[in-house]
Design a protein around this motif. Structure first.
Motif, mmCIF file in Angstrom:
data_model
loop_
_atom_site.group_PDB
_atom_site.id
_atom_site.type_symbol
_atom_site.label_atom_id
_atom_site.label_comp_id
_atom_site.label_asym_id
_atom_site.label_seq_id
_atom_site.Cartn_x
_atom_site.Cartn_y
_atom_site.Cartn_z
ATOM 1 N N GLY A 208 39.270 75.589 70.901
ATOM 2 C CA GLY A 208 39.239 76.808 71.705
ATOM 3 C C GLY A 208 37.817 77.184 72.102
ATOM 4 N N GLN A 209 36.887 77.065 71.142
ATOM 5 C CA GLN A 209 35.503 77.434 71.439
ATOM 6 C C GLN A 209 34.845 76.416 72.368
ATOM 7 O OE1 GLN A 209 32.988 79.001 68.464
ATOM 8 N NE2 GLN A 209 34.594 80.225 67.514
ATOM 9 N N LEU A 210 35.229 75.151 72.230
ATOM 10 C CA LEU A 210 34.703 74.138 73.151
ATOM 11 C C LEU A 210 35.097 74.475 74.581
ATOM 12 C CD1 LEU A 210 35.150 70.579 71.590
ATOM 13 C CD2 LEU A 210 33.055 71.594 72.446
ATOM 14 N N LYS A 211 36.377 74.855 74.759
ATOM 15 C CA LYS A 211 36.851 75.164 76.113
ATOM 16 C C LYS A 211 36.109 76.355 76.693
ATOM 17 C CE LYS A 211 41.373 73.082 76.119
ATOM 18 N NZ LYS A 211 42.495 73.088 75.178
ATOM 19 N N SER A 212 35.783 77.312 75.831
ATOM 20 C CA SER A 212 35.106 78.511 76.300
ATOM 21 C C SER A 212 33.620 78.236 76.581
ATOM 22 C CB SER A 212 35.272 79.608 75.256
ATOM 23 O OG SER A 212 34.280 80.578 75.418
ATOM 24 N N TYR A 213 33.004 77.451 75.708
ATOM 25 C CA TYR A 213 31.558 77.215 75.777
ATOM 26 C C TYR A 213 31.179 76.159 76.786
ATOM 27 C CZ TYR A 213 28.537 79.509 72.481
ATOM 28 O OH TYR A 213 27.739 80.404 71.883
ATOM 29 N N PHE A 214 31.931 75.039 76.727
ATOM 30 C CA PHE A 214 31.622 73.883 77.579
ATOM 31 C C PHE A 214 32.875 73.548 78.384
ATOM 32 C CE2 PHE A 214 29.319 73.275 73.507
ATOM 33 C CZ PHE A 214 28.037 73.503 73.977
ATOM 34 N N PRO A 215 33.121 74.285 79.474
ATOM 35 C CA PRO A 215 34.388 74.102 80.212
ATOM 36 C C PRO A 215 34.570 72.672 80.712
ATOM 37 C CG PRO A 215 33.137 75.987 81.040
ATOM 38 C CD PRO A 215 32.257 75.294 80.074
ATOM 39 N N ASP A 216 33.471 71.931 80.915
ATOM 40 C CA ASP A 216 33.608 70.576 81.471
ATOM 41 C C ASP A 216 33.874 69.514 80.409
ATOM 42 O OD1 ASP A 216 32.915 71.989 83.618
ATOM 43 O OD2 ASP A 216 30.938 71.081 83.927
ATOM 44 N N PHE B 219 30.403 80.557 62.210
ATOM 45 C CA PHE B 219 29.267 79.633 62.358
ATOM 46 C C PHE B 219 29.295 78.721 63.576
ATOM 47 C CE2 PHE B 219 28.931 80.672 57.809
ATOM 48 C CZ PHE B 219 27.642 81.169 57.831
ATOM 49 N N LEU B 220 30.493 78.474 64.161
ATOM 50 C CA LEU B 220 30.521 77.524 65.290
ATOM 51 C C LEU B 220 29.612 77.914 66.462
ATOM 52 C CD1 LEU B 220 33.817 75.754 66.317
ATOM 53 C CD2 LEU B 220 31.682 74.782 65.528
ATOM 54 N N PRO B 221 29.632 79.174 66.915
ATOM 55 C CA PRO B 221 28.774 79.505 68.067
ATOM 56 C C PRO B 221 27.300 79.209 67.797
ATOM 57 C CG PRO B 221 30.293 81.301 67.608
ATOM 58 C CD PRO B 221 30.436 80.330 66.490
ATOM 59 N N VAL B 222 26.883 79.510 66.567
ATOM 60 C CA VAL B 222 25.481 79.272 66.198
ATOM 61 C C VAL B 222 25.176 77.782 66.202
ATOM 62 C CG1 VAL B 222 23.767 79.598 64.384
ATOM 63 C CG2 VAL B 222 25.501 81.347 64.795
#
Length: 578
Positions: free
Chosen positions: A236-244, A465-468
């Motif tokens: 989920g965070q990957l999709k939000s952070y790095f859409p590509d 911790f993932l966002p950091v």
């Protein structure tokens, strides 16, 4: 002395309420000492982290705090926060949970467990292996908690048929100590010592048996995307952070994480068997006949339990079929090494969530009794009620809905960390880590999260911790997945304390394990886990996800991250498409 103890007892009674009032006050200075937006966001993150770690509020309630606090503090508008609670990743997880409830409804998991155990045999080391294999396989699909809750009674039944009643075992080892103190003649001592060493050995095997189940469930959960919540937080965070970035989906995660699970499971089995006497053969010669009888009893018990299940019925067969179809469709949708079936649909339209929901929807109308033609033509046939494989009532009772809120709270928090610039602010302060070689950084990150997760829930740990970690990777120009994957796996390695994770608590609640057993076994398990993850990342992980180069999808996110986000909310979407 009396006064202090009374006060401390009273304080303990209201400690949750105190935490709720004091935490916001203690961290108030953050709002005034840090840059405005970052400070407000950090304030909420710390509040939520504290409440999650101490369970001052129920986990799901803490997870809803972003809806109250982000809009009121001016960090994110409500219309941005709320949709985070049910993004497509949550649908994939929900379909996994519904699938699991249908497997439990028809008892398929018990059949799988007894079948495996009848194959591996009943020598302690092999039984522990059978237990670990079954628990890890089941927890890839069921929740880790449900797996543990189901496997423990099976384990207890087998142990009782192997060694008799646990209480008499404990008495045996103590009675003999009493004999020695009374100074009895050596006549009875030789047999008494034999009996004592035998019952001590049996107590050890009993502990090894109980401890291996929650451990194997935690390890098994890492192997599939739906196996445990942290894996879904990652996607989920990957999709939000790095859409590509579209490198990680059900199939590619399995191809990476399944071999890692097998490696760690094997190492864990060696360690637990070594520690709890399954691998030592010293005692196999003295009491051979007595051992053989016990083992025959246990074998008979497993056979008998399996026989009681009866032959596989239509419903079980149907569930097995849909379960296998579920797995196969998820694996083959878009495995990165071959062309998947998603090419038949509009590009980027069909995801894992769609697959999951399609299969699960079928369960609600597929019949659980074999449909027969003769029934239509037989006027005397009984008109029975039509029962599908799964009823909504069953799903409502058995799906842990709070996890969905927990995931949502995590996505909302990640969104805020990114939009407020908090993640990049923290990333800037982690500059010293830039000096460390990436391979060492991976071990440090995994070790740190494996320690932190002992005290907090796995989901809360990875959310915080993932966002950091993503930001850190961008700072040091390393492929973000190289840091994010080990972090996600590491936070499932909660082995040291009964409170680390629900499976540990369930095993501990059986009352036969001590905290020191768990700490001693778990400490080495953590080290083995950290080594396994590092090995996996630096060998097949690098090859699969092309980790050696800094990817294009991180560049696009990076340029956006550098732009002043506050003034241009639409900046991100325009940049991603450039």
């Amino acid at each position: 002395g009396m006064k202090i103890s009374v006060v401390s007892k009273k304080l303990w009674c209201v400690h949750k309420q105190l935490l709720l009032f004091l935490t916001p006050l203690v961290f108030l200075p953050l709002l005034f000492t840090l840059p405005e937006k970052e400070g407000k966001c950090l304030y909420v993150v710390i509040l939520m982290a504290t409440f999650w770690c101490t369970e001052a509020l129920p986990l799901a309630v803490t997870a809803m705090l972003p809806v109250c606090l982000f809009p009121t503090l001016g960090i994110l508008p409500a219309k941005t926060v709320c949709p985070q609670y049910f993004i497509e990743t949550n649908f994939l997880f929900l379909s996994g949970l519904v699938m699991a409830s249908s497997i439990e409804e028809w008892g398929l998991h018990r059949r799988i467990a007894l079948k495996v155990l009848s194959i591996v045999g009943v020598k302690p080391a092999w039984l522990i292996l059978g237990m670990m294999m079954t628990s890890s396989f089941l927890s890839m699909w069921l929740s880790n908690t449900a797996t543990t809750a189901m496997m423990l009674p099976i384990a207890n039944a087998i142990l009782e048929s192997l060694f008799g009643d646990l209480e008499t075992l404990k008495q045996k080892s103590f009675k003999i100590i009493a004999l020695k103190i009374n100074g009895q003649k050596t006549v009875c001592l030789s047999t008494a010592e034999e009996i004592q060493s035998e019952s001590e050995y049996q107590l050890k095997v009993w502990k090894g048996f109980l401890i291996c189940i929650p451990y194997a469930a935690s390890i098994g959960g890492t192997a599939t995307l739906t196996g445990t919540a942290p894996n879904l937080i990652l996607i989920g965070q990957l999709k939000s952070y790095f859409p590509d970035c579209d490198l990680i989906n059900f199939g590619s995660w399995f191809a990476f994480a399944f071999p890692l699970m097998l490696l760690f499971l094997f190492l864990g089995w060696i360690w637990i068997s070594f520690l709890y006497g399954g691998l030592n053969t010293r005692l196999c010669f003295t009491k051979h006949d007595h051992r053989a009888q016990a083992e025959a009893r246990a074998k008979a018990l497993i056979k008998e339990d399996y026989r009681k299940l009866g032959p596989m019925n239509f419903a079980e067969g149907a569930i097995s079929f849909f379960f296998i179809l579920f797995a196969v469709l998820l694996f083959t949708r878009d495995p990165k090494f071959v062309t998947g079936w998603s090419v038949f649909f509009k590009k980027g339209y069909v995801t894992d969530a769609v697959t999951g929901v399609v299969i699960v929807s079928i369960l609600f109308f597929f019949p659980s009794q074999k449909p027969s033609l003769s029934w239509w033509f037989d006027p005397k046939a009984v008109n029975t009620q039509y029962v599908p494989l799964l009823s909504w009532k069953k799903v409502q009772d058995s799906v842990p809905w709070n996890i969905i809120l927990l995931l949502g709270g995590g996505f909302a928090m990640a969104k805020a960390c990114e939009e407020s610039g908090l993640a990049s602010w923290i990333g800037g302060h982690l500059q010293p880590l830039a000096e460390v070689p990436p391979a060492v950084a991976v071990m440090l990150i995994t070790a740190f999260l494996a320690c932190f997760t002992e005290f907090a829930s796995n989901t809360a740990t990875i959310i915080i911790f993932l966002p950091v970690i993503a930001e850190l990777a961008i700072r040091v120009s390393v492929n973000p997945l190289y840091f994010m994957i080990p972090a996600t796996v590491g936070c499932s390695y909660a082995f040291m304390l009964p409170v680390s994770t629900p499976p540990n608590s369930i095993a501990f609640a059986s009352g036969h394990l001590m905290v020191k057993d768990m700490v001693k076994t778990g400490f080495v398990m953590n080290i083995l886990g950290i080594l396994s993850v590092s090995l996996a990342m630096n060998t097949w992980g690098v090859a699969m996800f092309n980790l050696s180069s800094y990817p294009q999808w991180a560049h696009t996110a990076n340029t956006t991250a550098a732009s002043p986000r506050v003034h241009f909310p639409s900046m991100r979407s325009t940049n991603a498409t450039l």
